[in-house]
Scaffold this active site. Structure first.
Site, mmCIF file in Angstrom:
data_model
loop_
_atom_site.group_PDB
_atom_site.id
_atom_site.type_symbol
_atom_site.label_atom_id
_atom_site.label_comp_id
_atom_site.label_asym_id
_atom_site.label_seq_id
_atom_site.Cartn_x
_atom_site.Cartn_y
_atom_site.Cartn_z
ATOM 1 N N GLU A 1 -14.988 -160.820 5.313
ATOM 2 C CA GLU A 1 -15.329 -159.778 6.278
ATOM 3 C C GLU A 1 -16.818 -159.460 6.250
ATOM 4 O O GLU A 1 -17.399 -159.311 5.172
ATOM 5 C CB GLU A 1 -14.584 -158.508 5.869
ATOM 6 C CG GLU A 1 -13.674 -157.939 6.919
ATOM 7 C CD GLU A 1 -13.030 -156.670 6.390
ATOM 8 O OE1 GLU A 1 -13.592 -155.591 6.611
ATOM 9 O OE2 GLU A 1 -11.976 -156.772 5.747
ATOM 10 N N ASP B 1 -16.231 -156.877 11.159
ATOM 11 C CA ASP B 1 -15.746 -155.499 11.042
ATOM 12 C C ASP B 1 -16.777 -154.567 11.682
ATOM 13 O O ASP B 1 -16.616 -154.176 12.840
ATOM 14 C CB ASP B 1 -15.480 -155.135 9.575
ATOM 15 C CG ASP B 1 -15.037 -153.691 9.400
ATOM 16 O OD1 ASP B 1 -14.867 -152.989 10.419
ATOM 17 O OD2 ASP B 1 -14.856 -153.235 8.240
ATOM 18 N N ASP C 1 -14.736 -158.726 1.336
ATOM 19 C CA ASP C 1 -15.482 -157.928 2.307
ATOM 20 C C ASP C 1 -16.863 -157.627 1.737
ATOM 21 O O ASP C 1 -16.987 -156.929 0.728
ATOM 22 C CB ASP C 1 -14.729 -156.619 2.587
ATOM 23 C CG ASP C 1 -15.375 -155.818 3.709
ATOM 24 O OD1 ASP C 1 -16.425 -156.238 4.236
ATOM 25 O OD2 ASP C 1 -14.814 -154.752 4.062
ATOM 26 N N LYS D 1 -10.442 -151.103 13.660
ATOM 27 C CA LYS D 1 -10.161 -149.822 12.995
ATOM 28 C C LYS D 1 -10.082 -148.746 14.063
ATOM 29 O O LYS D 1 -10.938 -148.690 14.956
ATOM 30 C CB LYS D 1 -11.260 -149.469 11.995
ATOM 31 C CG LYS D 1 -11.274 -150.366 10.764
ATOM 32 C CD LYS D 1 -12.394 -150.011 9.823
ATOM 33 C CE LYS D 1 -12.380 -150.937 8.617
ATOM 34 N NZ LYS D 1 -13.634 -150.838 7.845
ATOM 35 N N LYS E 1 -13.970 -156.211 -2.681
ATOM 36 C CA LYS E 1 -15.266 -155.769 -2.176
ATOM 37 C C LYS E 1 -16.380 -156.516 -2.909
ATOM 38 O O LYS E 1 -16.398 -156.577 -4.145
ATOM 39 C CB LYS E 1 -15.414 -154.258 -2.383
ATOM 40 C CG LYS E 1 -14.531 -153.433 -1.444
ATOM 41 C CD LYS E 1 -14.988 -153.514 0.007
ATOM 42 C CE LYS E 1 -14.216 -152.538 0.892
ATOM 43 N NZ LYS E 1 -14.648 -152.637 2.300
HETATM 44 MN MN MN Z 1 -14.732 -154.045 6.174
#
Ligand code: MN
Length: 368
Positions: A215, A240, A189, A264, A161
């Site tokens: 991402e 995303d 991401d 997702k 992240k």
């Molecule tokens: Mn993501």
């Protein structure tokens, strides 16, 4: 043969440690579990893990949406999923994680009715799925330590992240790569945290650390920015937050805005529409990942079965159940062995037994 009863259980699941990403931190996940009972002895489990930040949903809005939908589904044949999805979309707009809870429970029923593990009836492309584990935002040094721990636990892929401070983000990736060596996949991401200019600079600096993909570098609605980043990034760019639905996927495909899409279930409204996104992306030559929000073992099992079933879902970030301290499933579910999600020989999602103390009593029960 029809849906006889639908039960709704709100649950609060604590994370092992605060989970920090660019927009903020969470300490617990407020999910809603759905039990779908048929009149022929089969029942299925589903789950919503709503994200206010991504889809504007909370546990309360999920319960409200299910309250509109559930009474209309009683008596319907549970394998008419295409029709049930249409009914849901006509009753309430949006609310994808509420719809995902119903959709996942229907797919559990589908597998159990067919007496097969779900991935086998959805396409059966592979029998296990490589997942990464996510490193929450900390100092670069702390994240490098977490990376080493994750690799020692057997993980072959790390999702890092970033998206806070581009300079420090490059340092995060550098220290992690140096700590884990060359054999571990590293993907990042930014969760919309960068401007296009910052993204292009950071990604060009990170490229030498062999980053698999990046991402959501820029805000979800910044289509122009996304295109600009894709054109100027040496690292493949994945959408995303920019892609929730099949319609979003088409829009980004037409704009040639991304190299990859992260699907997702909580954004798409479940497995049924997730498969449509994967198909659109496949036809455009865009591989997909399946990701997660804060799902327990139930939602994660749904994502893992879908990833196993579909060829174009080539990557998986299915780790929220591992990041949660609280466990809902006592027996069954998909375990992780050396970075691979493996499936038990149990029909449907493969959930054998839930922790009834954690689940509690149903908040609502819908029946004829
Ligand atoms: Mn993501």
């Amino acid at each position: 043969m029809g849906i006889q009863q639908i039960e709704v259980y709100p649950v609060t699941l604590a994370y092992r440690e605060p989970f920090r990403i660019a927009p903020g931190a969470s300490t617990e996940s407020h999910n809603v579990i759905v039990k779908m009972v048929t009149d022929y002895g089969v029942y299925g489990w589903g789950e919503a893990s709503p994200s206010e930040r991504v889809t504007g949903e909370t546990a309360e809005t999920v319960i409200k949406a299910v309250d509109k939908i559930a009474p209309k589904l009683i008596g319907m044949f549970p394998l008419r999923i295409e029709q049930i999805v249409e009914v849901m979309d006509k009753l309430v707009a949006g609310n994808p994680s509420a719809k995902a809870a119903i959709d996942i429970a229907l797919h559990d029923v589908f597998g159990k009715t067919a007496r097969k593990e779900l991935h086998r009836v959805l396409g059966g492309y592979r029998t296990e799925v490589l997942t990464d584990v996510t490193l929450s935002i900390k100092t670069p040094r702390e994240m490098a330590k977490d990376a080493v721990k994750a690799v020692k636990r057997g993980f072959k892929a790390l999702k890092v992240k970033v998206g806070v401070n581009p300079q420090e983000d490059v340092e995060r990736v550098k220290l992690i790569r140096e700590a884990v060596g060359d054999d571990v996949q590293i993907r990042i991401d930014a969760n919309q945290g960068w401007t296009p200019k910052q993204a292009i600079q950071a990604l060009n600096k990170m490229a030498k650390y062999n980053v698999q993909f990046a991402e959501q570098p820029v805000p979800a609605e910044d289509l122009k920015g996304l295109i600009e980043v894709k054109r100027n990034s040496p690292i493949p760019v994945m959408a995303d937050e920019s892609v929730h639905s099949p319609e979003d996927a088409i829009r980004l495909v037409k704009a040639e805005a991304v190299d990859l899409i992260n699907i997702k279930l909580m954004k798409s409204g479940g497995i049924h529409k997730a498969r449509k996104i994967a198909a659109i992306a496949e036809a455009a030559g865009i591989p997909c990942m399946i990701g997660c929000m804060g799902e327990s073992e139930i939602g994660i099992a749904a994502g893992a079965h879908l990833a196993a079933a579909v060829r174009n879902i080539q990557y998986a970030d299915l780790d929220s159940d591992l990041l949660l301290k609280d466990k809902l499933v006592k027996r069954g579910g998909t375990k992780v062995k050396k970075s691979m999600r493996v499936f038990p020989k149990i029909y449907g999602l493969g959930i054998r037994e839930l922790d009834t103390a954690k689940l509690g009593k149903p908040l609502k029960t819908y029946k004829q």
